[in-house]
Scaffold this active site. Structure first.
Site, mmCIF file in Angstrom:
data_model
loop_
_atom_site.group_PDB
_atom_site.id
_atom_site.type_symbol
_atom_site.label_atom_id
_atom_site.label_comp_id
_atom_site.label_asym_id
_atom_site.label_seq_id
_atom_site.Cartn_x
_atom_site.Cartn_y
_atom_site.Cartn_z
ATOM 1 N N TYR A 11 1.356 -1.292 0.403
ATOM 2 C CA TYR A 11 -0.105 -0.087 -0.123
ATOM 3 C C TYR A 11 1.214 0.814 -0.480
ATOM 4 C CZ TYR A 11 -4.372 -3.426 1.173
ATOM 5 O OH TYR A 11 -5.262 -3.353 1.165
ATOM 6 N N ALA A 12 2.047 1.133 0.513
ATOM 7 C CA ALA A 12 2.330 2.524 1.022
ATOM 8 C C ALA A 12 3.589 2.822 -0.262
ATOM 9 C CB ALA A 12 3.595 2.483 2.309
ATOM 10 N N VAL A 76 15.096 -7.678 -0.951
ATOM 11 C CA VAL A 76 15.229 -6.349 -0.680
ATOM 12 C C VAL A 76 16.786 -7.232 1.254
ATOM 13 C CG1 VAL A 76 16.274 -4.629 1.143
ATOM 14 C CG2 VAL A 76 14.531 -4.698 -0.853
ATOM 15 N N GLU A 164 -11.949 -11.315 10.124
ATOM 16 C CA GLU A 164 -12.056 -11.659 9.135
ATOM 17 C C GLU A 164 -12.175 -12.820 8.181
ATOM 18 O OE1 GLU A 164 -11.605 -6.767 7.307
ATOM 19 O OE2 GLU A 164 -10.537 -8.038 7.127
ATOM 20 N N ASP A 290 3.805 -0.003 7.998
ATOM 21 C CA ASP A 290 4.050 -1.173 9.016
ATOM 22 C C ASP A 290 5.572 -1.302 9.768
ATOM 23 O OD1 ASP A 290 1.348 -1.538 8.397
ATOM 24 O OD2 ASP A 290 1.710 -3.667 9.471
ATOM 25 N N GLN A 308 -4.525 1.996 5.561
ATOM 26 C CA GLN A 308 -5.282 3.700 5.490
ATOM 27 C C GLN A 308 -3.830 4.618 6.018
ATOM 28 O OE1 GLN A 308 -8.944 6.859 7.839
ATOM 29 N NE2 GLN A 308 -8.996 4.675 8.270
ATOM 30 N N LYS A 368 -17.573 -1.485 4.167
ATOM 31 C CA LYS A 368 -15.592 -2.863 3.259
ATOM 32 C C LYS A 368 -15.749 -2.575 2.230
ATOM 33 C CE LYS A 368 -12.212 -5.565 4.581
ATOM 34 N NZ LYS A 368 -10.764 -4.353 4.957
#
Ligand SMILES: Cc1cc2nc3c(=O)[nH]c(=O)nc-3n(C[C@H](O)[C@H](O)[C@H](O)COP(=O)(O)OP(=O)(O)OC[C@H]3O[C@@H](n4cnc5c(N)ncnc54)[C@H](O)[C@@H]3O)c2cc1C
Length: 393
Positions: A11-12, A76, A164, A290, A308, A368
């Site tokens: 995501y990031a 990495v 979930e 994270d 988010q 969701k």
């Protein structure tokens, strides 16, 4: 030209790369990931339960990247800040002027003996697909073994993704029972959690809804039951040994091991960053998602790591790099918390959004899906939503 290197296309990292690509900078942008695809981590639980296809939560790379981004498929292994370079497993070494570290999460076993050996985590696409396959194999075995443990599933930990996963399992199990012709009433799902409290981001009203929903669907939730050890098909607590041929480990996550391997000062592989999202002693190394910890104003602990915040951090880190390169002042990161949505299968869930507005049941599950699809939309656009089956046409 300034060399901007981004590690990890989750995501990031993917968001950072995409936003940077549109800034028309005199810079090279290189994005490294160990996979030739981006996966939507927040959609992994339904993939593990088998209610969502793995294909629908991935975006192939580099096909979905703007032309300005140079993509390297590599793993990495170490970040060498003294020499401003990053080592990859294949021996390559990549130089940088600016570094964005976004290597994401790993399963946290809290040092519990046997946990990482005998229980299956859900942390990336491969591990989610492994859970799905394992579950199907046990149900298939039952026809010949008649072993009740083939139909028992223990979810270790009552973390966000545990619910979930159990929610998606509730949707899947009737179909799985029918497919493998196993007695539905013999299927047993249990969740074992050390703490008494669950889902601290929600109030009692919403957590009670979740507990009742699980009860209604014959899922047993055992809180206040710390796991001491995991053995093959066994979960051992202080009072009892529980047996099941499917053990899933969802007690929480930590950041990538590359963080500690590279000598960063960290806690559970998360580095405390400044308000500008870089390192205290190196303003050109940003950590987002994270692998980072961001101070929460007025609180002694950092913000929880979520999809988010990872997204918002990516945009803020990029804005600060652009500010440097265009002679503007940097800005402090301000987190805009839009709320939390927990999906319980396709038809239920709970949500706390826009301050204290609460949703339960079907509206929460719709919310969701909207959030997950928005994320794909931002990362890859409308075409990807259709192509990868998020919008079935
Ligand atoms: C099962 C599950 C469900 C979740 N559900 C939610 C939810 O509903 N809502 C929410 O807000 N948050 C949720 N989270 C948390 C959220 O997914 C994370 O906070 C978010 O994924 C963090 O984004 P990231 O980019 O930092 O890391 P990640 O999404 O983990 O991405 C890291 C990327 O780095 C790559 N990478 C890792 N190591 C290397 C390496 N050594 N070399 C090269 N590449 C590497 C990976 O392939 C990956 O592409 C969930 C987490 C899990 C595990």
């Amino acid at each position: 030209m300034t060399k901007i290197l981004i590690l990890g296309a989750g995501y990031a990292g993917l968001r950072a790369a995409k936003v940077l690509a549109h800034k028309k900078l005199d810079a090279t942008i290189t994005l490294v990931d160990r996979n030739r695809y981006h996966y939507e981590t927040t959609s992994l639980a339904p993939v593990a339960a088998g209610t969502q296809r793995g294909q629908s939560v991935v975006l192939p790379l580099p096909e979905n990247l703007p032309a300005q981004i140079n993509f390297i498929n590599g793993t990495v292994t170490k970040i060498d800040r003294d020499h401003k370079q990053v080592a990859l497993a294949d021996g390559q070494s990549l130089k940088y002027d600016y570094l964005i570290v976004s290597l994401g999460l790993e399963s946290e076993d809290y040092g519990i003996p046997g946990a990482s050996k005998y229980a299956l985590p859900i942390v990336d696409l491969k591990s989610a697909l492994a859970v799905k396959k394992h579950l199907e194999n046990q149900f298939e075995n039952y026809a010949t073994s008649q072993d009740p443990d083939d139909l028992r599933i223990i979810v270790c930990g009552a973390w966000f993704s545990s619910f979930e996963f159990m929610g998606a399992l509730v949707d899947r199990l009737p179909k799985l029972a029918e497919h493998y012709n196993v007695p539905f009433d013999k299927i047993d799902v249990q969740c074992i959690e050390a703490k008494d409290m669950i889902l601290p981001m929600f109030d009692d009203d919403l957590t009670n809804y979740v507990k009742q929903w699980l009860k209604d669907h014959k899922v047993t939730l055992r809180t206040g039951t710390p796991i001491k050890e995991v053995q093959a098909n066994k979960v051992i607590t202080a009072d009892q040994t529980y047996t099941a041929n499917t053990l899933v480990w969802t007690t929480g996550v930590r950041g990538s091991h590359v963080i500690s391997d590279s000598g960063f000062e960290q806690r559970r592989n998360r580095v405390m960053v400044t308000d500008q999202l870089c390192m205290e002693d190196d303003s050109k190394v940003f950590l987002i998602g994270d692998v980072s910890a961001v101070r929460q104003p007025g609180k002694p602990y950092p913000f929880a790591a979520t999809g988010q915040i990872a997204f918002q951090m990516a945009e803020a880190a990029v804005a600060n790099i652009v500010a440097d390169l265009t002679g503007q002042p940097r800005q402090d990161f301000v987190y805009n918390d839009l709320g939390t949505v927990l999906g319980l299968g396709h038809k239920s869930g709970v949500a706390k959004i826009f301050g204290n507005h609460k949703l339960r049941g079907y509206p929460a599950s719709v919310m969701k899906r909207v959030i997950d699809d928005r994320s794909v939309l931002l990362q890859a656009g409308v075409k990807a939503l259709v192509k990868y089956g998020r919008i079935p046409l």
